[in-house]
Design an enzyme around this catalytic site. Structure first.
Site, PDB file in Angstrom:
ATOM      1  N   GLY A  26     -48.448  -9.861  43.231  1.00 54.42           N
ATOM      2  CA  GLY A  26     -48.796 -10.768  44.299  1.00 54.42           C
ATOM      3  C   GLY A  26     -49.753 -10.096  45.167  1.00 54.42           C
ATOM      4  O   GLY A  26     -50.529  -8.898  44.786  1.00 54.42           O
ATOM      5  N   PRO A  27     -50.085 -10.127  45.890  1.00 51.03           N
ATOM      6  CA  PRO A  27     -51.052 -10.551  46.796  1.00 51.03           C
ATOM      7  C   PRO A  27     -50.899  -8.754  48.224  1.00 51.03           C
ATOM      8  O   PRO A  27     -52.402  -7.552  47.653  1.00 51.03           O
ATOM      9  CB  PRO A  27     -51.755 -10.446  48.672  1.00 51.03           C
ATOM     10  CG  PRO A  27     -50.634 -12.473  48.052  1.00 51.03           C
ATOM     11  CD  PRO A  27     -49.974 -12.224  46.647  1.00 51.03           C
ATOM     12  N   LYS A  28     -49.465  -8.234  47.618  1.00 56.91           N
ATOM     13  CA  LYS A  28     -49.320  -6.993  48.674  1.00 56.91           C
ATOM     14  C   LYS A  28     -49.885  -6.175  47.119  1.00 56.91           C
ATOM     15  O   LYS A  28     -50.853  -4.890  47.262  1.00 56.91           O
ATOM     16  CB  LYS A  28     -47.925  -6.490  48.353  1.00 56.91           C
ATOM     17  CG  LYS A  28     -47.606  -5.516  49.335  1.00 56.91           C
ATOM     18  CD  LYS A  28     -46.227  -5.385  49.590  1.00 56.91           C
ATOM     19  CE  LYS A  28     -45.507  -4.754  48.095  1.00 56.91           C
ATOM     20  NZ  LYS A  28     -43.834  -4.446  48.345  1.00 56.91           N
ATOM     21  N   MET A  29     -49.196  -6.022  46.403  1.00 57.78           N
ATOM     22  CA  MET A  29     -49.148  -5.308  45.234  1.00 57.78           C
ATOM     23  C   MET A  29     -51.028  -4.699  44.809  1.00 57.78           C
ATOM     24  O   MET A  29     -51.136  -3.990  44.752  1.00 57.78           O
ATOM     25  CB  MET A  29     -48.586  -5.304  44.022  1.00 57.78           C
ATOM     26  CG  MET A  29     -48.752  -3.972  43.337  1.00 57.78           C
ATOM     27  SD  MET A  29     -48.128  -2.773  43.163  1.00 57.78           S
ATOM     28  CE  MET A  29     -47.316  -2.940  44.505  1.00 57.78           C
ATOM     29  N   ILE A  32     -53.132  -3.737  46.962  1.00 53.98           N
ATOM     30  CA  ILE A  32     -52.514  -1.814  47.306  1.00 53.98           C
ATOM     31  C   ILE A  32     -53.512  -0.383  46.438  1.00 53.98           C
ATOM     32  O   ILE A  32     -53.468  -0.201  46.401  1.00 53.98           O
ATOM     33  CB  ILE A  32     -51.347  -1.529  47.463  1.00 53.98           C
ATOM     34  CG1 ILE A  32     -50.919  -2.449  48.791  1.00 53.98           C
ATOM     35  CG2 ILE A  32     -51.156   0.043  47.035  1.00 53.98           C
ATOM     36  CD1 ILE A  32     -49.038  -1.787  48.758  1.00 53.98           C
TER      37      ILE A  32
END
Length: 153
Positions: A26-29, A32
């Site tokens: 998803g966007p978070k990973m 990062i």
């Protein structure tokens, strides 16, 4: 792994947008990984800790980490979007939620304890309750009295 082997010659995509096409990313990973591995930041990887903290501080007003990310990207300078923002805020969020005695002791012993205690209080830490459990109510009072601008919540 089949996708990486076939489509990326065993490597990983080099953009957050491409990373998010992979199952389970998803966007978070994606943001990062992009920041750490490829040294570029096209977004902020907001997790639940950051979402909660940014809303508590009034920096965002949303009901999901992705909406918080979009709001933060709207005003936070792009040069601040790197992995450092995640390391700092995720770590703080984890300590406020899961390591209450540790963060309270850090706040009391830092160079500006009243401000630190005001911050962690705003983030939801019940400093009085934690200090009572630790037997350091006196130290907490002294730290908050060290600056008249500190108001305990």
């Amino acid at each position: 792994t089949d996708i990486l082997a076939k489509k990326y010659n065993g490597d990983i995509p080099n953009t957050a947008k491409e990373l998010m096409t992979l199952p389970g990313v998803g966007p978070k990973m994606a943001y990062i990984v992009e920041s750490i591995v490829f040294k570029k930041a096209t977004g902020i990887g907001v997790d639940t800790h950051m979402h909660r903290l940014f809303n508590a501080l009034g920096w965002a007003s949303s009901d999901t980490p992705d909406k918080t990310r979009k709001q933060m990207e709207g005003w936070l300078p792009r040069e601040k979007w790197g992995a450092e923002v995640n390391i700092l805020w995720v770590g703080l969020g984890q300590e406020v939620q899961q390591q209450k005695p540790k963060i309270l002791k850090k706040a009391i012993s830092c160079s500006r304890p009243a401000e630190a205690i005001r911050l962690i209080s705003k983030l939801g830490l019940d400093c009085q309750k934690v200090a009572a459990k630790l037997g350091i109510k006196k130290e907490l009072k002294e730290a908050t009295d060290s600056n008249v601008s500190c108001n305990m919540q």
